[in-house]
Design a protein around this motif. Sequence first.
Motif, PDB file in Angstrom:
ATOM      1  N   ARG A   1       0.841  -1.203   0.000  1.00 39.26           N
ATOM      2  CA  ARG A   1       0.000   0.000   0.000  1.00 39.26           C
ATOM      3  C   ARG A   1       0.880   1.259   0.000  1.00 39.26           C
ATOM      4  NH1 ARG A   1      -2.537  -1.318   4.143  1.00 39.26           N
ATOM      5  NH2 ARG A   1      -4.196  -2.456   3.085  1.00 39.26           N
ATOM      6  N   ARG A   2       1.921   1.237   0.800  1.00 40.45           N
ATOM      7  CA  ARG A   2       2.834   2.379   0.852  1.00 40.45           C
ATOM      8  C   ARG A   2       3.580   2.555  -0.467  1.00 40.45           C
ATOM      9  NH1 ARG A   2       8.021   1.607   3.849  1.00 40.45           N
ATOM     10  NH2 ARG A   2       9.314   3.135   2.786  1.00 40.45           N
ATOM     11  N   PHE A   3       4.018   1.452  -1.060  1.00 38.69           N
ATOM     12  CA  PHE A   3       4.698   1.551  -2.348  1.00 38.69           C
ATOM     13  C   PHE A   3       3.770   2.144  -3.405  1.00 38.69           C
ATOM     14  CE2 PHE A   3       5.543  -0.090  -6.573  1.00 38.69           C
ATOM     15  CZ  PHE A   3       6.851   0.307  -6.756  1.00 38.69           C
ATOM     16  N   ASP A   4       2.517   1.747  -3.391  1.00 35.40           N
ATOM     17  CA  ASP A   4       1.551   2.268  -4.361  1.00 35.40           C
ATOM     18  C   ASP A   4       1.446   3.780  -4.238  1.00 35.40           C
ATOM     19  OD1 ASP A   4      -0.449   2.222  -6.348  1.00 35.40           O
ATOM     20  OD2 ASP A   4      -2.040   2.000  -4.857  1.00 35.40           O
ATOM     21  N   LEU A   5       1.365   4.286  -3.014  1.00 35.66           N
ATOM     22  CA  LEU A   5       1.252   5.727  -2.789  1.00 35.66           C
ATOM     23  C   LEU A   5       2.539   6.451  -3.178  1.00 35.66           C
ATOM     24  CD1 LEU A   5      -0.100   8.268  -1.623  1.00 35.66           C
ATOM     25  CD2 LEU A   5       0.741   7.570   0.632  1.00 35.66           C
ATOM     26  N   GLU A   6       3.676   5.956  -2.692  1.00 37.45           N
ATOM     27  CA  GLU A   6       4.938   6.652  -2.942  1.00 37.45           C
ATOM     28  C   GLU A   6       5.330   6.612  -4.412  1.00 37.45           C
ATOM     29  OE1 GLU A   6       7.022   6.178   1.448  1.00 37.45           O
ATOM     30  OE2 GLU A   6       7.610   4.812  -0.164  1.00 37.45           O
ATOM     31  N   ASN A   7       5.042   5.502  -5.081  1.00 39.95           N
ATOM     32  CA  ASN A   7       5.375   5.401  -6.500  1.00 39.95           C
ATOM     33  C   ASN A   7       4.550   6.383  -7.326  1.00 39.95           C
ATOM     34  OD1 ASN A   7       6.832   3.987  -8.668  1.00 39.95           O
ATOM     35  ND2 ASN A   7       4.812   3.288  -9.273  1.00 39.95           N
TER      36      ASN A   7
ATOM     37  N   ASN B   1       8.042   9.880  -4.508  1.00 43.00           N
ATOM     38  CA  ASN B   1       8.687  10.359  -3.289  1.00 43.00           C
ATOM     39  C   ASN B   1       8.756   9.205  -2.293  1.00 43.00           C
ATOM     40  OD1 ASN B   1       9.863  12.016  -1.430  1.00 43.00           O
ATOM     41  ND2 ASN B   1       7.984  13.060  -0.829  1.00 43.00           N
ATOM     42  N   PHE B   2       9.877   8.475  -2.281  1.00 45.07           N
ATOM     43  CA  PHE B   2      10.002   7.284  -1.463  1.00 45.07           C
ATOM     44  C   PHE B   2      10.634   7.592  -0.113  1.00 45.07           C
ATOM     45  CE2 PHE B   2       8.658   4.067  -4.378  1.00 45.07           C
ATOM     46  CZ  PHE B   2       8.882   4.602  -5.626  1.00 45.07           C
ATOM     47  N   GLY B   3      10.477   6.662   0.804  1.00 44.14           N
ATOM     48  CA  GLY B   3      11.054   6.803   2.126  1.00 44.14           C
ATOM     49  C   GLY B   3      11.558   5.475   2.636  1.00 44.14           C
ATOM     50  N   VAL B   4      12.139   5.492   3.841  1.00 44.28           N
ATOM     51  CA  VAL B   4      12.604   4.276   4.503  1.00 44.28           C
ATOM     52  C   VAL B   4      11.881   4.180   5.838  1.00 44.28           C
ATOM     53  CG1 VAL B   4      14.586   2.983   5.348  1.00 44.28           C
ATOM     54  CG2 VAL B   4      14.872   4.567   3.442  1.00 44.28           C
ATOM     55  N   TYR B   5      11.209   3.040   6.069  1.00 47.21           N
ATOM     56  CA  TYR B   5      10.420   2.837   7.279  1.00 47.21           C
ATOM     57  C   TYR B   5      11.247   2.128   8.340  1.00 47.21           C
ATOM     58  CZ  TYR B   5       6.835   0.809  10.364  1.00 47.21           C
ATOM     59  OH  TYR B   5       6.088   0.434  11.452  1.00 47.21           O
ATOM     60  N   PHE B   6      11.191   2.629   9.583  1.00 47.83           N
ATOM     61  CA  PHE B   6      11.791   1.960  10.727  1.00 47.83           C
ATOM     62  C   PHE B   6      10.740   1.857  11.824  1.00 47.83           C
ATOM     63  CE2 PHE B   6      15.538   3.588   8.583  1.00 47.83           C
ATOM     64  CZ  PHE B   6      16.430   2.522   8.692  1.00 47.83           C
TER      65      PHE B   6
ATOM     66  N   VAL C   1       8.426   6.786   8.800  1.00 39.33           N
ATOM     67  CA  VAL C   1       8.981   6.793   7.462  1.00 39.33           C
ATOM     68  C   VAL C   1       9.902   8.005   7.333  1.00 39.33           C
ATOM     69  CG1 VAL C   1       8.513   6.981   4.986  1.00 39.33           C
ATOM     70  CG2 VAL C   1       7.007   5.612   6.448  1.00 39.33           C
ATOM     71  N   HIS C   2      11.166   7.742   7.025  1.00 44.13           N
ATOM     72  CA  HIS C   2      12.137   8.805   6.778  1.00 44.13           C
ATOM     73  C   HIS C   2      12.131   9.082   5.289  1.00 44.13           C
ATOM     74  CE1 HIS C   2      14.157   8.336  10.793  1.00 44.13           C
ATOM     75  NE2 HIS C   2      13.568   7.168  10.682  1.00 44.13           N
ATOM     76  N   PRO C   3      11.688  10.258   4.852  1.00 40.83           N
ATOM     77  CA  PRO C   3      11.561  10.522   3.413  1.00 40.83           C
ATOM     78  C   PRO C   3      12.910  10.577   2.706  1.00 40.83           C
ATOM     79  CG  PRO C   3      11.164  12.529   4.657  1.00 40.83           C
ATOM     80  CD  PRO C   3      11.272  11.421   5.668  1.00 40.83           C
ATOM     81  N   VAL C   4      12.973   9.953   1.536  1.00 39.60           N
ATOM     82  CA  VAL C   4      14.144  10.004   0.663  1.00 39.60           C
ATOM     83  C   VAL C   4      13.614  10.243  -0.744  1.00 39.60           C
ATOM     84  CG1 VAL C   4      16.197   8.815  -0.179  1.00 39.60           C
ATOM     85  CG2 VAL C   4      15.359   8.352   2.133  1.00 39.60           C
ATOM     86  N   SER C   5      13.660  11.498  -1.200  1.00 37.56           N
ATOM     87  CA  SER C   5      12.987  11.893  -2.430  1.00 37.56           C
ATOM     88  C   SER C   5      13.709  11.420  -3.677  1.00 37.56           C
ATOM     89  CB  SER C   5      12.869  13.419  -2.498  1.00 37.56           C
ATOM     90  OG  SER C   5      12.218  13.919  -1.367  1.00 37.56           O
ATOM     91  N   ARG C   6      12.944  11.285  -4.769  1.00 39.86           N
ATOM     92  CA  ARG C   6      13.540  11.121  -6.073  1.00 39.86           C
ATOM     93  C   ARG C   6      14.030  12.479  -6.571  1.00 39.86           C
ATOM     94  NH1 ARG C   6       9.693   7.314  -9.879  1.00 39.86           N
ATOM     95  NH2 ARG C   6      10.441   5.322  -9.142  1.00 39.86           N
ATOM     96  N   LYS C   7      15.023  12.442  -7.430  1.00 40.94           N
ATOM     97  CA  LYS C   7      15.510  13.669  -8.018  1.00 40.94           C
ATOM     98  C   LYS C   7      14.470  14.213  -8.986  1.00 40.94           C
ATOM     99  CE  LYS C   7      19.492  15.552 -10.490  1.00 40.94           C
ATOM    100  NZ  LYS C   7      20.772  15.254 -11.119  1.00 40.94           N
ATOM    101  N   ALA C   8      14.310  15.543  -8.975  1.00 41.36           N
ATOM    102  CA  ALA C   8      13.340  16.156  -9.874  1.00 41.36           C
ATOM    103  C   ALA C   8      13.799  16.008 -11.303  1.00 41.36           C
ATOM    104  CB  ALA C   8      13.196  17.636  -9.542  1.00 41.36           C
TER     105      ALA C   8
END
Length: 308
Positions: A278-284, A288-293, A301-308
């Motif tokens: 579900r999270r991948f569907d939203l972020e994709n 704008n992806f992140g890393v969950y801990f 979720v620590h955000p790790v953005s894609r390059k514009a």
Amino acid sequence: MNEASFDARALRDAFGAFPTGVTVVTTHDPSGQPIGFTANSFTSVSLDPPLLLICLAKTSRNFAAMTGSGRFAVNILSETQKDVSNTFARPVEDRFAAVEWKRGPEGSPIFADVAAWFDCATEQVLDAGDHVIMTGRVKAFANSGLNGLGYARGSYFTPALAGKAVSAAAEGEAQLSAVIERDGSVLLLGDDVLSLPTCAMEGGEPTQMLRDYLETLTGLSVSIGFLYSVYESRADNRQHIVYRATAATGEPAAGRFLPPGEALKHTFDAAATADIVRRFDLENSIGNFGVYFGNETAGKVHPVSRKA
């Protein structure tokens, strides 16, 4: 594939397999206005004399000013400065309004909170196809000790977050899983109950172990991407480490690629798996992806953005 048949986008993607840092190169135009651009084509060249290089596209709107100024600075962005990278990668009129900066000892703009900076005098400008190679003699520099921002295969990554996966694995029995994506779909195993491809971590380098397992399982060439989720499951008392990955074209020997929206209509082996899909569907969808801990029910979720 020979040189005459190279596809420019495919070649760029292949170059993008090499992880790099992210910099912003700065100088002043003839009127004294600060200019700069995001670049990951940067490397050290020599300690004696102290030299570095950057590459600049001949099509850059700053080409004349950058090659003619006689000086430039390289700001190595820290892992909290993804927004700075995106700002200087876009055609924004007043990029410098979005950052805190000052003039360096040689006069070029130096940013606050960077991992390191180098203020340089231009040594040489060398022709290199559709780019030029600019070598700079380092006149002044500083190293803050902050982690640098990483970039590979179209996405940012942060070394500090990746290191947490290794720490988590050391705390107990770990399971390695992958969200294998292709054209917006995800590889899932099972018919009535869906699951991510998963193997036990038995020592060694986790990404190599996971790739070997996935390629044996699917019969496809698999590229392991960035860390996606690290969580402790209280149900099985294990650490779960999930990476994003991509697969080459072809039918997988095991599993099937499903669009996340379709997959979410099925039953999953665990609530955590459904949450990941579900999270991948939203972020994709927003790039704008992140890393969950955390654990299987609560975390950050620590955000790790894609390059514009």
